[in-house]
Structure formats: structure tokens, C-alpha cells
Design a protein around this motif. Structure first.
Motif, short mmCIF file in Angstrom:
data_model
loop_
_atom_site.label_atom_id
_atom_site.label_comp_id
_atom_site.label_asym_id
_atom_site.label_seq_id
_atom_site.Cartn_x
_atom_site.Cartn_y
_atom_site.Cartn_z
N LEU A 8 5.42 -0.80 66.03
CA LEU A 8 5.46 -2.45 67.01
C LEU A 8 4.95 -3.22 66.43
O LEU A 8 5.90 -4.12 66.41
CB LEU A 8 5.16 -1.29 68.72
CG LEU A 8 6.07 -2.47 69.52
CD1 LEU A 8 8.03 -1.94 69.65
CD2 LEU A 8 5.50 -1.79 70.82
N ALA A 9 3.98 -3.17 66.17
CA ALA A 9 3.36 -4.48 66.19
C ALA A 9 4.01 -5.15 64.97
O ALA A 9 4.46 -6.60 64.81
CB ALA A 9 1.27 -4.38 65.51
N ALA A 10 4.43 -3.99 63.32
CA ALA A 10 5.04 -4.81 62.81
C ALA A 10 6.07 -5.64 62.55
O ALA A 10 6.78 -6.18 62.51
CB ALA A 10 4.75 -3.72 61.73
N ILE A 11 6.98 -4.47 63.56
CA ILE A 11 8.67 -4.98 64.16
C ILE A 11 7.92 -6.93 64.59
O ILE A 11 8.72 -7.96 64.46
CB ILE A 11 9.06 -3.78 64.94
CG1 ILE A 11 9.10 -2.38 64.09
CG2 ILE A 11 10.25 -4.72 65.58
CD1 ILE A 11 9.60 -1.92 65.01
N LEU A 12 7.70 -7.01 65.18
CA LEU A 12 7.56 -8.24 66.35
C LEU A 12 7.22 -9.26 65.38
O LEU A 12 7.68 -10.43 65.05
CB LEU A 12 6.52 -7.53 67.73
CG LEU A 12 6.90 -6.80 68.31
CD1 LEU A 12 6.04 -6.32 69.45
CD2 LEU A 12 8.31 -7.41 69.40
N LEU A 13 5.66 -8.87 64.92
CA LEU A 13 5.57 -9.71 64.17
C LEU A 13 6.42 -10.51 63.01
O LEU A 13 6.90 -11.66 62.31
CB LEU A 13 4.44 -9.82 63.31
CG LEU A 13 3.37 -10.37 62.23
CD1 LEU A 13 2.37 -10.94 63.30
CD2 LEU A 13 2.22 -9.15 61.19
N ILE A 14 7.22 -8.87 62.38
CA ILE A 14 8.24 -9.57 62.04
C ILE A 14 9.49 -10.14 61.85
O ILE A 14 10.11 -11.06 61.69
CB ILE A 14 9.12 -8.39 60.87
CG1 ILE A 14 7.80 -8.23 59.86
CG2 ILE A 14 10.27 -8.36 59.53
CD1 ILE A 14 7.78 -6.73 59.22
N VAL A 15 9.71 -10.27 62.98
CA VAL A 15 11.10 -10.30 63.83
C VAL A 15 10.31 -11.88 64.40
O VAL A 15 11.48 -12.65 63.17
CB VAL A 15 11.54 -9.58 65.21
CG1 VAL A 15 12.56 -10.51 65.91
CG2 VAL A 15 12.05 -8.53 64.12
N ALA A 16 9.23 -12.51 64.63
CA ALA A 16 9.19 -13.42 65.51
C ALA A 16 8.66 -14.46 64.21
O ALA A 16 9.72 -15.49 64.07
CB ALA A 16 7.85 -13.16 65.83
N GLY A 17 7.95 -13.92 62.77
CA GLY A 17 7.58 -14.38 62.02
C GLY A 17 9.59 -14.91 61.03
O GLY A 17 9.37 -16.21 60.53
N GLY A 18 10.37 -14.33 61.04
CA GLY A 18 11.64 -14.52 60.42
C GLY A 18 12.30 -15.75 61.56
O GLY A 18 12.62 -17.13 61.08
N THR A 19 12.09 -15.43 62.56
CA THR A 19 12.78 -16.51 63.62
C THR A 19 11.89 -17.65 63.51
O THR A 19 12.99 -18.75 63.29
CB THR A 19 13.10 -15.94 65.19
OG1 THR A 19 13.57 -14.70 64.59
CG2 THR A 19 13.40 -16.48 65.45
N ALA A 20 10.71 -18.19 63.12
CA ALA A 20 9.97 -19.00 63.45
C ALA A 20 10.83 -19.82 62.13
O ALA A 20 10.90 -21.33 62.20
CB ALA A 20 8.34 -19.01 63.16
N GLY A 146 19.72 -2.41 67.89
CA GLY A 146 19.49 -1.30 69.35
C GLY A 146 18.47 0.03 68.12
O GLY A 146 17.34 0.05 67.82
N ILE A 147 20.01 0.80 67.80
CA ILE A 147 19.41 1.78 66.55
C ILE A 147 18.32 2.07 66.29
O ILE A 147 17.51 2.78 66.39
CB ILE A 147 21.12 2.13 66.10
CG1 ILE A 147 21.93 2.94 66.19
CG2 ILE A 147 19.86 3.38 65.18
CD1 ILE A 147 23.11 2.67 66.04
N ILE A 148 17.93 0.85 65.14
CA ILE A 148 16.99 0.88 64.18
C ILE A 148 15.82 0.06 65.15
O ILE A 148 14.38 0.87 64.44
CB ILE A 148 16.79 -0.55 62.95
CG1 ILE A 148 18.02 -0.47 61.71
CG2 ILE A 148 15.88 -1.18 62.49
CD1 ILE A 148 18.36 -1.93 61.47
N VAL A 149 15.29 -0.44 65.61
CA VAL A 149 13.74 -1.15 66.31
C VAL A 149 13.76 0.22 67.84
O VAL A 149 12.72 0.92 67.45
CB VAL A 149 14.47 -2.28 66.97
CG1 VAL A 149 12.97 -1.91 68.51
CG2 VAL A 149 14.74 -3.53 66.69
N GLN A 150 14.73 0.93 68.22
CA GLN A 150 14.66 1.64 68.97
C GLN A 150 13.54 3.58 68.00
O GLN A 150 12.41 3.61 68.27
CB GLN A 150 15.79 2.91 69.60
CG GLN A 150 15.20 3.95 70.52
CD GLN A 150 16.85 4.59 70.95
OE1 GLN A 150 17.22 4.63 70.12
NE2 GLN A 150 16.63 5.13 72.09
N VAL A 151 14.53 3.69 66.49
CA VAL A 151 13.99 4.76 65.87
C VAL A 151 12.55 4.09 65.25
O VAL A 151 11.61 5.53 65.23
CB VAL A 151 14.50 5.39 64.45
CG1 VAL A 151 13.88 5.77 63.76
CG2 VAL A 151 16.18 5.18 65.20
N ALA A 152 12.49 3.12 64.23
CA ALA A 152 11.68 2.38 64.09
C ALA A 152 9.82 2.81 65.49
O ALA A 152 8.88 2.25 65.09
CB ALA A 152 11.30 1.07 63.98
#
Lengths: 487, 74
Positions: A8-20, A146-152
Motif C-alpha cells: 500500500l505504501a509503495a502504491i501511494l508513494l508512486i501515485v502521489a509522486g507522479g501527480t506532484a 480499481g482492479i489494479i489497486v485492489q489486487v496490489a
């Protein structure tokens, strides 16, 4: 930390970084309509490359390519062929589109039709078909997030909250930064996709079979028919392959969002160089295929082939890596969704609302309306994706067959002086009508050929025949003439 | 003013990948011989992705050569 927390931490970090990075890339730019839609026509080779790569490698490529390799086998190879050939087409087509756009200040595909054929109903029809095709595509991206984040995230984040969060973020950076922000988010997305794809494509066969060659040998032994066409299908043979590769290679740049990206380039030369480079980038997909084929033996019997890639990654790698793939996958959906939403909103505000409802609107007012439309479309798509069903995928295929019908109008408009408005309009209506009818009535493939391809042939024939029969080309206001008013 | 239409030679270069990757599919869609551990059809397409890029690079040189101001048309 638990596996879930790490991932979860890895997902959030990447999405936040990309958006920033998206926000930063477009910061301190004055956002008029032209800057917001086509980046002020100032993108060099690097940003054009990022934008193209950002648009091309959608969740459909990421999950779909591996899913097809898994569930259909050999026919999935059409993806490698059509992408490469789409860039070959772009080498010849895009510079001419760019020059027309540069000369006449075009920002959308509908602008092109409006200027070349001088008919606002044709232009409005083009925007309408464009928007109708984009919405299911957009929904598919959101469903993919939705699918990717749910599974990952091992189920820690549900589909709907994941889709909602992704929608809010992408609407925010599109609203603020327009197309430039999208290109910058692509920096993070493509770097990660590249690394993840290579790691997965080499790692999965190596860990489970001892190498790529050993994996294919095992697969060829266990399922000898899976690796050639028609693979695990009955209808997807060589006639299907040729017609589908032609349809998608010609139609690829007819997606309104991909078409409009042409206008972001600083020069026609940047587009030619991009076309030379892009085929090499599609080699990334080869690694995705490795994972999809390996999954046939590693995780057999999945009901949904689109989950094959994530299932095999979850089986093979530690949780942090699953998180990285999840984050990259989320961005892979968000970047194309962002540009699709931007394009659909621009088409609505500039090419439907202004000409048909309120012609007095200024460019700045159109820009404000387009940005407001982004928010509305975001919410609408989210609702559709949250409550929608699997019919979306079939709608997307209809959309692909639909946008491809723009091809004759674009090519004839650029290179054939005698193409007339009635000819192109009649061909377009016949093509779109035939594609929709054949596909919704489930006549696809028809006689072994891709239904959209059959519609495209009909469209071309009618466009040429009616053009020859109707009034002389010189009657059309923006027709190319020997005085080079158009060229 | 450069001609907007690409030259016939460049168009022919663009046609090569279509022949190799699309129209000839019955000739190369098979598993054997496996090369570098890959089924033949996949290997063929990978090789042609690289060769397509090469074809376009040659076409690029031709087109930009045509475009140099003051240079006489071939």
C-alpha cells in the motif's frame, strides 16, 4: 510491516509522486485555451515522446496484452504488429496534419474537419462520435485502476474508493495543468512501466522455469497450439489478423486524443523523429507477453484473463514489488484517462457547445467551460465505472471501429484535392453506421474479417465515389488548391 | 515550400514493414524453428520492430534531405 502495508505504501508513494510532478511540470504557465489543450504548440521530441508513450501504454496494453497472451495465445501478437505499423503510418500522416494545424490554429480533430471541409455539421458529428468513443475508453481506464489497486493492495483498498481517489487526482491535474501536466506525469509512469515490465518479463520465466527459452519450450510442449494463431480461439485466424492489424494501425492516430497530441509538437520534424523512435519502445510489450504466456502454466484456470499479470506477479515477487507494479499500473490508467477526459471536454466546449449553442463565446470562456466539463465528465465516468458492467469492453471495441472511420476524411482531405464534403460526410456516416450495426448485432468477425475493417472499406469507397460524383472540389471553402490556400 | 507529399521512395520504405509484419503472416506464424528461445512468430515480429525503425530512419534522412532550403530536388 505487513505485506499489505508495504504494498500500500509503495502504491501511494508512486501515485502521489507522479501527480506532484504533473502539477510542478505545468506550474507558472499562463493557462489560456491553446496552452491548456495543446501545450502552446511547444513540445520538443522528448515531451512528444512522453505524451505519445503516455497515451499508448494504457491499462489495455498493460493488463490486456498479458491477458490476451494468457487467454487467447497467438492472436495477441497482433498488438506488436499494429503498434509498429501505426507509427509507420504516423511518420507519413502526422507531419501533414501538423502543418495544417499550425497554419490554421487547430486544437482538435473536429477543428481539422471543420476547416478542411467547411461544414459545421460534419465537424459536430466528428466531435460527437469522438466523445461517444472516448467515454467507454475512459471508463475502462478507471475500472483498470480499481482492479489494479485492489489486487496490489491485497484487497485493503476496494475498487470504488480506488477509482474515486484516482478520478479526483486526475481531474485535479488536468484542470490545473492541461496537456503539459499529463506529459509530465508520464515521466514517472513510463520509467516505472519500463522497469517493471523488464523485471517481470525476465524474472517470472527465470524463477519458475529457469529462463525464457525453457518457459516457451514447456508451453509449446504442454499446449502446442497456444502459441500460433488462432491459439485458444476459434475465429481469430490469419484473415482476422491482417484485417485487424490494418484497421488498428490506420485507426490508431484517429483517436481524438492521439490526433490532438499532434498539435502539441513544436515542429513536424519532432513528429517524424518520434515515429522513428516509437517502434523500439513497443519492445516493452514483449516482456509483458512473456509474463502472460508464463501465466498459462503458473496460474492456470483464471476466470478473468486480465488478472493474469497481477496474479503471476503476486505469486512470484515480494509485496513491495507488487506495490510498485500496482502504483505503475494505477498511473498507467490515470495518464491516458487524463488526456481522454481533456480531449472529450475540449471537443464538447469548443466544437459542440460554442458553434451550436453560443457562437459568441470567447476563447477564454471556452477554456473555462472545458475545465468545468472535465469535472463533470470525471464524475460521470466514475459513476459509470462504479455501477457499469462488462458491456463497456464491447462498447470500447465499437468505439475503436468508430474512430477509425475518420481515416478516409483525414487522408483524402490532406492528399486528395478532389475530396468533397458530401463525399466524406456520406462515407463517414456509412462507415460509422456499418461498424455499429455489425458489432452490436454480433457479426464480428464477418466472413473472418474484422467488422470495423469492412466498414472502413465501405467508407473509403463511398467517400471516393461520392466525391467524384458531387460538385467540383474548388467549391469547398478550405479545399487544397494550386494556390496553396490550404497547404 | 517543401512538398507535403512524401516521396515515392520513402513510401516504399514504409510499405516494407506492412508486408513483413502483416500481409505475410501465414508464412511466419509458426513455433519452429525456435530462435534465441523464442517461438518463430514472436522472434520474427521482434526483428521487424527493429527493422521498421530502421526503415523509418532511412526515410527520415531522405525526407529531411529533400527539405533543406536551396537544395535542388533529385
Amino acid at each position: 510491516m505487513s505485506a499489505t502495508a508495504v504494498s500500500l505504501a509503495a502504491i501511494l508513494l508512486i501515485v502521489a509522486g507522479g501527480t506532484a510532478i504533473g502539477f510542478l511540470g505545468a506550474a507558472r504557465r499562463r493557462m489560456n485555451l491553446e496552452e491548456w489543450t495543446v501545450g502552446g504548440r511547444g513540445f520538443g521530441v522528448a515531451l512528444v515522446f512522453l505524451l505519445t508513450a503516455g497515451e499508448v501504454y494504457t491499462t489495455f496494453a498493460f493488463l490486456g496484452a498479458s491477458g490476451w497472451a494468457y487467454s487467447r495465445g497467438g492472436p495477441t501478437l497482433y498488438i506488436l504488429a499494429y503498434l509498429t505499423l501505426a507509427y509507420v503510418v504516423s511518420f507519413f500522416l502526422l507531419p501533414a496534419i501538423w502543418e495544417a494545424g499550425h497554419r490554421h490554429g487547430m486544437q482538435t480533430q473536429s477543428d481539422f474537419f471543420g476547416t478542411r471541409y467547411g461544414n459545421r455539421y460534419l465537424a459536430a458529428f466528428v466531435s460527437l462520435v469522438g466523445i461517444a468513443s472516448l467515454v467507454p475508453y475512459l471508463d475502462l481506464q478507471l475500472t483498470g485502476v480499481g482492479i489494479i489497486v485492489q489486487v496490489a493492495s491485497f484487497g485493503a483498498i476496494g475498487r470504488t474508493p480506488a477509482m474515486a481517489a484516482a478520478t479526483v487526482l486526475l481531474v485535479a491535474f488536468v484542470f490545473a495543468g492541461g496537456v503539459r501536466a499529463v506529459a509530465w506525469v508520464s515521466v514517472v509512469k513510463d520509467a516505472l512501466v519500463l522497469l517493471a515490465a523488464i523485471a517481470i518479463g525476465i524474472g517470472v520465466p527465470l524463477i519458475h522455469f529457469g529462463g525464457i527459452g525453457a518457459m516457451f519450450a514447456a508451453l509449446a510442449h504442454a499446449h502446442p497450439r497456444h502459441l500460433t494463431m488462432p491459439g485458444a480461439t476459434t475465429g481469430l485466424g490469419h484473415a482476422w489478423y491482417v484485417s485487424t492489424v490494418l484497421l488498428t494501425a490506420l485507426g490508431f492516430y484517429m483517436w481524438p486524443n492521439v490526433f490532438a497530441a499532434t498539435f502539441t509538437a513544436r515542429s513536424a520534424d519532432a513528429l517524424r523523429r518520434n515515429a522513428v523512435l516509437m517502434p523500439l519502445y513497443s519492445l516493452v510489450l514483449v516482456f509483458i507477453f512473456f509474463a502472460g504466456f508464463a501465466a498459462v502454466l503458473i496460474v492456470p484456470g483464471l476466470a478473468d484473463g486480465d488478472l493474469a499479470l497481477l496474479a503471476v506477479v503476486r505469486r512470484t515477487f515480494p509485496p513491495w514489488f507488487l506495490g510498485v507494479v500496482g502504483g505503475a499500473g494505477a498511473l498507467t490508467a490515470m495518464v491516458p484517462a487524463a488526456i481522454q477526459i481533456l480531449t472529450a471536454a475540449t471537443l464538447f466546449a469548443k466544437n459542440l457547445f460554442r458553434p451550436l449553442v453560443d457562437p459568441a463565446l470567447s476563447d477564454d470562456q471556452v477554456a473555462r467551460l472545458a475545465r468545468a466539463t472535465v469535472v463533470v465528465l470525471g464524475l460521470l465516468s466514475l459513476a459509470l465505472a462504479a455501477f457499469g458492467s462488462t458491456t463497456l469492453v464491447s462498447l470500447l471495441l465499437v468505439g475503436y471501429a468508430g474512430v477509425t472511420q475518420f481515416f478516409p476524411g483525414v487522408v483524402l482531405g490532406l492528399f486528395w484535392r478532389r475530396a468533397t464534403t458530401p463525399g466524406v460526410f456520406a462515407g463517414l456516416i456509412a462507415g460509422v453506421g456499418a461498424a455499429v450495426l455489425l458489432m452490436l448485432m454480433r457479426h464480428d468477425p464477418v466472413f473472418g474479417l474484422n467488422a470495423g475493417f469492412v466498414a472502413l472499406c465501405l467508407n473509403f469507397l463511398i467517400a471516393v465515389a461520392v466525391s467524384l460524383l458531387s460538385a467540383t472540389a474548388a467549391d469547398s471553402p478550405a479545399a487544397p488548391s494550386r494556390s496553396r490556400a490550404w497547404s | 515550400m517543401p512538398d507535403r507529399k512524401p516521396s515515392a521512395g520513402s513510401l516504399l520504405l514504409g510499405l516494407i514493414p506492412f508486408v513483413a509484419m502483416c500481409f505475410t503472416v501465414p508464412l511466419w506464424d509458426r513455433i519452429d524453428p525456435m530462435l534465441l528461445g523464442l517461438p518463430f512468430n514472436l522472434f520474427w515480429l521482434i526483428v521487424w520492430i527493429v527493422l521498421s525503425s530502421l526503415c523509418l530512419a532511412i526515410a527520415y534522412r531522405r525526407e529531411s534531405g529533400r527539405r533543406k532550403p536551396g537544395e535542388p530536388r533529385p
